[in-house]
Design an enzyme around this catalytic site. Structure first.
Site, PDB file in Angstrom:
ATOM      1  N   TYR A  71     -18.828  35.975   6.790  1.00 55.25           N
ATOM      2  CA  TYR A  71     -18.120  34.849   6.682  1.00 55.25           C
ATOM      3  C   TYR A  71     -18.409  33.945   8.140  1.00 55.25           C
ATOM      4  O   TYR A  71     -17.772  33.875   8.778  1.00 55.25           O
ATOM      5  CB  TYR A  71     -16.443  34.950   6.434  1.00 55.25           C
ATOM      6  N   SER A 124     -11.662  34.292  -5.193  1.00 51.69           N
ATOM      7  CA  SER A 124     -11.943  32.991  -5.630  1.00 51.69           C
ATOM      8  C   SER A 124     -10.738  32.790  -6.607  1.00 51.69           C
ATOM      9  O   SER A 124     -11.108  32.282  -7.867  1.00 51.69           O
ATOM     10  CB  SER A 124     -13.146  32.556  -5.947  1.00 51.69           C
TER      11      SER A 124
HETATM   12  N1  LIG Z   1     -15.952  39.731  -2.216  1.00 50.99           N
HETATM   13  C1  LIG Z   1     -16.715  38.451  -2.220  1.00 50.99           C
HETATM   14  O1  LIG Z   1     -17.793  38.662  -2.583  1.00 50.99           O
HETATM   15  C2  LIG Z   1     -15.896  37.126  -2.084  1.00 50.99           C
HETATM   16  C3  LIG Z   1     -16.623  35.989  -2.628  1.00 50.99           C
HETATM   17  C4  LIG Z   1     -15.874  34.849  -2.443  1.00 50.99           C
HETATM   18  C5  LIG Z   1     -14.508  34.745  -1.929  1.00 50.99           C
HETATM   19  N2  LIG Z   1     -14.054  36.037  -1.193  1.00 50.99           N
HETATM   20  C6  LIG Z   1     -12.829  36.085  -0.722  1.00 50.99           C
HETATM   21  O2  LIG Z   1     -11.627  35.407  -1.485  1.00 50.99           O
HETATM   22  C7  LIG Z   1     -11.099  34.534  -0.964  1.00 50.99           C
HETATM   23  C8  LIG Z   1     -10.609  33.373  -1.883  1.00 50.99           C
HETATM   24  O3  LIG Z   1     -11.897  32.673  -2.433  1.00 50.99           O
HETATM   25  P1  LIG Z   1     -12.471  31.384  -1.929  1.00 50.99           P
HETATM   26  O4  LIG Z   1     -11.915  30.981  -0.888  1.00 50.99           O
HETATM   27  O5  LIG Z   1     -13.753  31.140  -2.150  1.00 50.99           O
HETATM   28  O6  LIG Z   1     -11.706  30.307  -3.301  1.00 50.99           O
HETATM   29  P2  LIG Z   1     -10.335  30.091  -3.841  1.00 50.99           P
HETATM   30  O7  LIG Z   1      -9.175  31.032  -3.158  1.00 50.99           O
HETATM   31  O8  LIG Z   1     -10.333  30.154  -5.306  1.00 50.99           O
HETATM   32  O9  LIG Z   1     -10.170  28.394  -3.277  1.00 50.99           O
HETATM   33  C9  LIG Z   1      -9.999  28.116  -1.970  1.00 50.99           C
HETATM   34  C10 LIG Z   1      -9.851  26.807  -1.628  1.00 50.99           C
HETATM   35  O10 LIG Z   1      -8.597  26.517  -2.479  1.00 50.99           O
HETATM   36  C11 LIG Z   1      -7.746  25.637  -1.814  1.00 50.99           C
HETATM   37  N3  LIG Z   1      -6.001  25.805  -1.886  1.00 50.99           N
HETATM   38  C12 LIG Z   1      -5.554  27.227  -1.732  1.00 50.99           C
HETATM   39  N4  LIG Z   1      -4.541  27.127  -1.944  1.00 50.99           N
HETATM   40  C13 LIG Z   1      -4.276  25.854  -2.538  1.00 50.99           C
HETATM   41  C14 LIG Z   1      -3.067  25.409  -3.156  1.00 50.99           C
HETATM   42  N5  LIG Z   1      -1.772  26.211  -3.381  1.00 50.99           N
HETATM   43  N6  LIG Z   1      -3.100  24.147  -3.473  1.00 50.99           N
HETATM   44  C15 LIG Z   1      -4.214  23.608  -3.409  1.00 50.99           C
HETATM   45  N7  LIG Z   1      -5.483  23.888  -2.874  1.00 50.99           N
HETATM   46  C16 LIG Z   1      -5.503  25.228  -2.564  1.00 50.99           C
HETATM   47  C17 LIG Z   1      -8.002  25.892  -0.335  1.00 50.99           C
HETATM   48  O11 LIG Z   1      -8.258  24.434   0.152  1.00 50.99           O
HETATM   49  P3  LIG Z   1      -8.063  24.000   1.669  1.00 50.99           P
HETATM   50  O12 LIG Z   1      -9.489  24.732   2.080  1.00 50.99           O
HETATM   51  O13 LIG Z   1      -8.196  22.574   1.751  1.00 50.99           O
HETATM   52  O14 LIG Z   1      -7.017  24.801   2.473  1.00 50.99           O
HETATM   53  C18 LIG Z   1      -9.449  26.561  -0.432  1.00 50.99           C
HETATM   54  O15 LIG Z   1     -10.351  25.741   0.384  1.00 50.99           O
HETATM   55  C19 LIG Z   1     -12.075  34.075   0.154  1.00 50.99           C
HETATM   56  O16 LIG Z   1     -11.423  33.442   1.176  1.00 50.99           O
HETATM   57  C20 LIG Z   1     -12.677  35.416   0.585  1.00 50.99           C
HETATM   58  O17 LIG Z   1     -11.733  35.971   1.438  1.00 50.99           O
HETATM   59  C21 LIG Z   1     -14.663  37.391  -1.495  1.00 50.99           C
END
Ligand SMILES: NC(=O)c1ccc[n+]([C@@H]2O[C@H](COP(=O)([O-])OP(=O)(O)OC[C@H]3O[C@@H](n4cnc5c(N)ncnc54)[C@H](OP(=O)(O)O)[C@@H]3O)[C@@H](O)[C@H]2O)c1
Length: 292
Positions: free
Chosen positions: A56, A211
């Site tokens: 990351y 996500s």
């Molecule tokens: N294992 C893998 O291959 C893999 C791949 C992708 C992700 N991940 C993990 O999964 C986690 C989550 O996935 P992601 O970050 O890609 O996507 P996500 O959780 O679906 O979306 C993240 C975004 O949602 C917004 N958000 C969060 N809570 C909210 C709420 N209550 N109301 C409005 N907006 C909200 C945030 O905005 P703001 O930025 O404005 O706060 C953030 O940028 C990652 O951080 C990572 O740790 C793992």
């Protein structure tokens, strides 16, 4: 916040974790001070699972960027608070010139794990996840190295990510697997039918939904086009995003969504999902009406 067990570890984990990726990967990522404040806000709200990865970062010139933020945030907490936090990091991806490539060679995973220990300022990593199977390396070789790292005490528990049902089954023959981290959200429902969620539930393996809000670029739009989603959310006095996380939590006792956040407000809103109790009728309605 409601607590759930992290699979067979018996560790008590807040039902909503923090995905730390946006703190490093968002185009307009926060500066270090604000990023640390987001992590502290999550901990204050009851979050004790923080998901990260050495990959990351914007590219391989800053590998470990996200882990170093977490290391700094942890260092500022009291020992008592720090002890309750489960850092879940990952190795197995590399970022040459910002691309996402896999490297599941045992020697790479050992090096990556040792760098993660330094980045996080930990003597042992609570949960180390193999980020993604490497088509060039047999899974048993990659996971065999994680077993060695576990036996040496460098990591406490092993998880796997981006895996199929067969890969979960085969992984368990090499090392005890306590968590599976796969994509699962209103827009990405594969785990409901591809067997990965079912096998995790049956084997008492935690399922970390990545996500869970449809991803960094789509989270804001979630539920926008669905009056039904907005109606159910309004009935519970929560945002469509919180509703989405509550819906995921209703899928089984082993699921722990890890919504990403680069702002305090996001994670503070997301943790409310643990207190939303959906009726069976609402779950069925949501099952059929999710739209972006
Ligand atoms: N294992 C893998 O291959 C893999 C791949 C992708 C992700 N991940 C993990 O999964 C986690 C989550 O996935 P992601 O970050 O890609 O996507 P996500 O959780 O679906 O979306 C993240 C975004 O949602 C917004 N958000 C969060 N809570 C909210 C709420 N209550 N109301 C409005 N907006 C909200 C945030 O905005 P703001 O930025 O404005 O706060 C953030 O940028 C990652 O951080 C990572 O740790 C793992």
């Amino acid at each position: 916040m409601e607590f759930r067990k992290l699979g067979k570890t018996g560790w008590e984990i807040g039902a909503v974790g923090l995905g730390a990726m946006p703190l490093s990967l968002k185009d307009e990522r926060p500066d270090e001070k604000d990023a640390i404040a987001v992590i502290h806000a999550a901990v204050d709200a009851g979050v004790n699972l923080i998901d990260t990865a050495d990959a990351y970062c914007r590219d391989d010139s800053e590998t470990g960027h996200n882990e170093r933020l977490i290391g700094k945030a942890l260092a500022e907490l009291s020992g008592e608070t720090r002890e309750k936090i489960v850092v879940a990091t990952k190795g197995g991806h590399i970022r040459p010139e910002g691309r996402w490539e896999t490297d599941g060679r045992p020697e790479h995973l050992r090096e990556a794990c040792e760098a993660s220990l330094k980045n996080l300022g930990l003597e042992t990593i609570p949960l180390y996840q193999f980020h993604r199977p490497d088509p060039e390396v047999p899974q048993a070789d990659s996971l065999g190295e994680l077993k060695k790292l576990k036996d040496e005490g460098k990591i406490l528990q092993v998880g796997i990510s981006n895996v199929s049902m067969d890969e979960i089954e085969n992984a368990e023959k090499v090392v005890d697997i306590v968590s599976v981290q796969n994509q699962f959200s209103p827009a990405h429902r594969n785990p409901e039918t591809d067997g990965t969620f079912a096998i995790s539930l049956a084997r008492n393996i935690a399922f970390l939904a990545w996500s869970p809000l449809n991803g960094m670029d789509n989270a804001r739009k979630l539920g926008e086009n669905s009056p039904e989603v907005r109606e159910i959310a309004a009935n519970h006095g929560v945002s469509p995003q919180t509703l989405a996380l509550a819906w995921l939590l209703s899928k089984g006792p082993n699921i722990i969504p890890i919504p990403g956040a680069s702002r305090k407000e996001s994670i503070c809103d997301s943790v409310k999902a643990a207190d939303v109790k959906l009726s069976l009728e609402e779950i069925v309605r949501l099952d059929t009406c999710w739209k972006q």
